[in-house]
Design a protein around this motif. Structure first.
Motif, PDB file in Angstrom:
ATOM      1  N   LEU A  63       0.817  -1.211   0.000  1.00 54.81           N
ATOM      2  CA  LEU A  63       0.000   0.000   0.000  1.00 54.81           C
ATOM      3  C   LEU A  63       0.853   1.265   0.000  1.00 54.81           C
ATOM      4  N   ALA A  64       2.135   1.135   0.343  1.00 50.85           N
ATOM      5  CA  ALA A  64       3.034   2.295   0.333  1.00 50.85           C
ATOM      6  C   ALA A  64       3.790   2.429  -0.980  1.00 50.85           C
ATOM      7  N   SER A  65       3.595   1.503  -1.909  1.00 52.77           N
ATOM      8  CA  SER A  65       4.287   1.565  -3.196  1.00 52.77           C
ATOM      9  C   SER A  65       3.622   2.606  -4.095  1.00 52.77           C
ATOM     10  N   PRO A  66       4.328   3.130  -5.110  1.00 54.44           N
ATOM     11  CA  PRO A  66       3.728   4.103  -6.037  1.00 54.44           C
ATOM     12  C   PRO A  66       2.596   3.452  -6.836  1.00 54.44           C
ATOM     13  N   GLN A  67       1.384   3.926  -6.617  1.00 54.72           N
ATOM     14  CA  GLN A  67       0.211   3.308  -7.230  1.00 54.72           C
ATOM     15  C   GLN A  67      -0.424   4.235  -8.260  1.00 54.72           C
ATOM     16  N   LEU A  68      -0.938   3.623  -9.314  1.00 51.14           N
ATOM     17  CA  LEU A  68      -1.720   4.326 -10.329  1.00 51.14           C
ATOM     18  C   LEU A  68      -3.075   3.647 -10.388  1.00 51.14           C
ATOM     19  N   ALA A  69      -4.128   4.400 -10.173  1.00 49.43           N
ATOM     20  CA  ALA A  69      -5.477   3.831 -10.202  1.00 49.43           C
ATOM     21  C   ALA A  69      -5.998   3.784 -11.638  1.00 49.43           C
ATOM     22  N   MET A  70      -6.635   2.677 -11.993  1.00 46.65           N
ATOM     23  CA  MET A  70      -7.306   2.544 -13.285  1.00 46.65           C
ATOM     24  C   MET A  70      -8.742   2.124 -13.036  1.00 46.65           C
ATOM     25  N   VAL A  71      -9.680   2.914 -13.514  1.00 47.39           N
ATOM     26  CA  VAL A  71     -11.095   2.624 -13.320  1.00 47.39           C
ATOM     27  C   VAL A  71     -11.845   2.918 -14.616  1.00 47.39           C
ATOM     28  N   GLY A  72     -13.068   2.411 -14.690  1.00 45.03           N
ATOM     29  CA  GLY A  72     -13.862   2.636 -15.892  1.00 45.03           C
ATOM     30  C   GLY A  72     -15.183   1.909 -15.840  1.00 45.03           C
ATOM     31  N   SER A  73     -15.802   1.813 -16.982  1.00 43.30           N
ATOM     32  CA  SER A  73     -17.160   1.293 -17.098  1.00 43.30           C
ATOM     33  C   SER A  73     -17.255  -0.191 -16.747  1.00 43.30           C
ATOM     34  N   ARG A  74     -18.355  -0.561 -16.094  1.00 43.89           N
ATOM     35  CA  ARG A  74     -18.628  -1.973 -15.851  1.00 43.89           C
ATOM     36  C   ARG A  74     -19.050  -2.682 -17.141  1.00 43.89           C
ATOM     37  N   ASN A  75     -19.687  -1.933 -18.036  1.00 40.88           N
ATOM     38  CA  ASN A  75     -20.126  -2.494 -19.315  1.00 40.88           C
ATOM     39  C   ASN A  75     -19.236  -1.940 -20.426  1.00 40.88           C
ATOM     40  N   CYS A  76     -17.982  -2.346 -20.388  1.00 37.86           N
ATOM     41  CA  CYS A  76     -17.013  -1.759 -21.311  1.00 37.86           C
ATOM     42  C   CYS A  76     -17.137  -2.359 -22.712  1.00 37.86           C
ATOM     43  N   SER A  77     -16.632  -1.623 -23.683  1.00 40.72           N
ATOM     44  CA  SER A  77     -16.619  -2.084 -25.067  1.00 40.72           C
ATOM     45  C   SER A  77     -15.339  -2.871 -25.332  1.00 40.72           C
ATOM     46  N   HIS A  78     -15.241  -3.446 -26.536  1.00 40.06           N
ATOM     47  CA  HIS A  78     -14.010  -4.130 -26.929  1.00 40.06           C
ATOM     48  C   HIS A  78     -12.852  -3.143 -26.957  1.00 40.06           C
ATOM     49  N   TYR A  79     -13.133  -1.915 -27.386  1.00 40.55           N
ATOM     50  CA  TYR A  79     -12.114  -0.850 -27.399  1.00 40.55           C
ATOM     51  C   TYR A  79     -11.567  -0.624 -25.989  1.00 40.55           C
ATOM     52  N   GLY A  80     -12.479  -0.463 -25.026  1.00 40.29           N
ATOM     53  CA  GLY A  80     -12.053  -0.230 -23.650  1.00 40.29           C
ATOM     54  C   GLY A  80     -11.264  -1.394 -23.084  1.00 40.29           C
ATOM     55  N   GLU A  81     -11.708  -2.603 -23.376  1.00 44.32           N
ATOM     56  CA  GLU A  81     -10.997  -3.791 -22.894  1.00 44.32           C
ATOM     57  C   GLU A  81      -9.583  -3.851 -23.466  1.00 44.32           C
ATOM     58  N   HIS A  82      -9.473  -3.609 -24.767  1.00 43.20           N
ATOM     59  CA  HIS A  82      -8.158  -3.682 -25.415  1.00 43.20           C
ATOM     60  C   HIS A  82      -7.187  -2.676 -24.814  1.00 43.20           C
ATOM     61  N   TRP A  83      -7.625  -1.409 -24.674  1.00 42.09           N
ATOM     62  CA  TRP A  83      -6.708  -0.382 -24.219  1.00 42.09           C
ATOM     63  C   TRP A  83      -6.454  -0.451 -22.723  1.00 42.09           C
ATOM     64  N   ALA A  84      -7.407  -0.967 -21.975  1.00 38.60           N
ATOM     65  CA  ALA A  84      -7.151  -1.183 -20.545  1.00 38.60           C
ATOM     66  C   ALA A  84      -6.041  -2.211 -20.364  1.00 38.60           C
ATOM     67  N   GLN A  85      -6.085  -3.273 -21.145  1.00 41.82           N
ATOM     68  CA  GLN A  85      -5.036  -4.289 -21.071  1.00 41.82           C
ATOM     69  C   GLN A  85      -3.684  -3.712 -21.482  1.00 41.82           C
ATOM     70  N   TYR A  86      -3.691  -2.935 -22.544  1.00 42.81           N
ATOM     71  CA  TYR A  86      -2.454  -2.350 -23.064  1.00 42.81           C
ATOM     72  C   TYR A  86      -1.825  -1.409 -22.035  1.00 42.81           C
ATOM     73  N   PHE A  87      -2.622  -0.493 -21.506  1.00 43.80           N
ATOM     74  CA  PHE A  87      -2.092   0.474 -20.540  1.00 43.80           C
ATOM     75  C   PHE A  87      -1.646  -0.216 -19.259  1.00 43.80           C
ATOM     76  N   ALA A  88      -2.436  -1.167 -18.777  1.00 46.62           N
ATOM     77  CA  ALA A  88      -2.080  -1.841 -17.524  1.00 46.62           C
ATOM     78  C   ALA A  88      -0.728  -2.533 -17.646  1.00 46.62           C
ATOM     79  N   ALA A  89      -0.515  -3.263 -18.729  1.00 47.28           N
ATOM     80  CA  ALA A  89       0.734  -4.011 -18.892  1.00 47.28           C
ATOM     81  C   ALA A  89       1.936  -3.070 -18.941  1.00 47.28           C
ATOM     82  N   ARG A  90       1.789  -1.966 -19.640  1.00 47.92           N
ATOM     83  CA  ARG A  90       2.937  -1.069 -19.779  1.00 47.92           C
ATOM     84  C   ARG A  90       3.145  -0.184 -18.555  1.00 47.92           C
ATOM     85  N   LEU A  91       2.099   0.128 -17.837  1.00 49.04           N
ATOM     86  CA  LEU A  91       2.274   0.869 -16.592  1.00 49.04           C
ATOM     87  C   LEU A  91       2.955   0.010 -15.536  1.00 49.04           C
ATOM     88  N   VAL A  92       2.668  -1.283 -15.560  1.00 43.94           N
ATOM     89  CA  VAL A  92       3.376  -2.206 -14.673  1.00 43.94           C
ATOM     90  C   VAL A  92       4.866  -2.184 -14.990  1.00 43.94           C
TER      91      VAL A  92
END
Length: 389
Positions: free
Chosen positions: A105-134
């Motif tokens: 909980l003390a590590s540098p954190q970036l929050a990612m949030v969004g729609s519960r009913n996401c589109s294919h576009y949202g799913e694709h870019w959420a995966q892309y951003f999450a992997a590279r932010l890690v």
């Protein structure tokens, strides 16, 4: 009475500020018997005394037994393990129920949030951003909800990163139930489940806006991937702004209702991002709330440095940089801002503002371009005064 039990009881007492809570906790932990007379002498009202002695929404014994199990922690507001960023928000949780290593909980954190009913576009870019932010060294934080939240948690695990899931209910049960396997994977891979709610608290609707302030409070910034205009993600964005955190938004298709919230945030001044390095640039160039001990913040420094200016200050000094003409600088954006617009926003005459802009340019804060000025260095405590969120 032990500190754990004192904090469990105090978590039920309303109307106490942070300093008062910590003072009471220290005093009561040193007192073997807590009688109504003692509590009254400490300044508690009758309602507060009743809440302390007879808490209604939690089982003290069950909570203490839960905390004795391996990997379970009760982290109080005065604990060294309590995340420092979260302690800075207006209404920090008094007690955190934590499954997994609390030091995450003390590590540098970036929050990612969004729609519960996401589109294919949202799913694709959420995966892309999450992997590279890690790969940039972030721990990713979200709410374990359906849609974008769950996608971000999974993508983080697939990238062999760490993730924090903030629940809107007690940790005795995972909601939604279909994410029980995901929660188990998070814990198996060194992640954390955290909640401010007592163990048996159900996922009531009014819990989730409260949960959202913790998601943003733990993080140095919040990325909105997809969100409608009525999305709870906009509550998280508002909390982030109130807490002085950065807000980033991913643009989407103009005919997608799930992108309307992100587009609205961009219009209000949120950072438009199209690449994960956009986020690293903004946070890395002026992050003043991380201590020097977190200098390993970015996992791939050589890659980040290619995109960030050579004089970027990834871990600023503890003392805030004193800025010249803050009221003028606050009204120069990263888009081209004409001199007369800056003067109007700052409420000063154009000749005066022109001289101050020249000094800011010489100091390296802004650059003169065709049509006005643009900001070239970021200061987290300087914001445009006309942002309406």
């Amino acid at each position: 009475m032990a500190q754990r039990e004192v904090w469990l009881r105090l978590s039920e007492v309303k109307g106490l500020g942070v300093m008062r809570l910590c003072q009471l906790a220290d005093c009561l932990a040193e007192t073997p018997r807590h009688t109504p007379a003692l509590l009254r002498s400490l300044g508690l009202t009758e309602a507060q005394i009743s809440a302390f002695l007879h808490p209604r929404s939690l089982d003290i014994s069950a909570s203490l037994r839960w905390a004795e199990r391996e990997g379970h922690h009760l982290v109080a507001l005065n604990s060294p393990a309590y995340p420092s960023l979260l302690k800075q928000i207006a209404s920090p949780p008094r007690l955190l129920y934590v499954k997994g290593p609390p030091e995450l909980l003390a590590s540098p954190q970036l929050a990612m949030v969004g729609s519960r009913n996401c589109s294919h576009y949202g799913e694709h870019w959420a995966q892309y951003f999450a992997a590279r932010l890690v790969n940039s060294g972030f721990t990713l934080t979200s709410g374990l909800a359906m849609g974008i939240d769950g996608i971000c948690h999974r993508a983080t695990l697939e990238a062999q990163g760490k993730t924090v899931a903030v629940l809107g209910n007690g940790l005795q049960h995972v909601h939604p139930r279909c994410h029980i396997p995901l929660a188990e994977r998070i814990l198996e891979n060194g992640g954390v489940l955290v909640s401010e709610f007592s163990l048996e608290t159900p996922p009531l609707p009014h819990n989730f806006p409260r949960r959202n302030r913790i998601i943003s409070g733990l993080s140095v910034g919040v990325l909105i991937v997809e969100a409608s205009l009525r999305s709870g993600s906009l509550i998280t964005a508002r909390c982030a702004l109130e807490q002085g955190r950065e807000v980033f938004a991913l643009p989407g298709s103009v005919d997608n209702p799930n992108s309307e919230g992100a587009h609205w945030l961009i219009k209000q001044g949120a950072y438009l991002v199209t690449d994960p390095l956009d986020i690293a640039e903004h946070i890395g160039s002026g992050l003043t709330w991380l201590s020097v001990e977190n200098s390993s913040f970015f996992g791939n420094p050589s890659l980040i440095r290619e995109k960030i200016a050579p004089d970027a200050n990834i871990c600023a000094e503890d003392t805030e940089v004193e800025l010249p003409f803050v009221d003028v600088l606050a009204n120069v954006g990263y888009e081209v801002t004409p001199v007369d617009v800056v003067a109007e926003r700052a409420g000063q005459p154009v000749p005066v503002v022109a001289g101050q802009l020249l000094e800011l340019e010489l100091a390296g804060w802004i650059a003169a371009v065709s049509g006005g000025y643009v900001r070239i260095r970021r200061a987290g405590h300087v914001r445009r005064t006309n942002v309406l969120i």
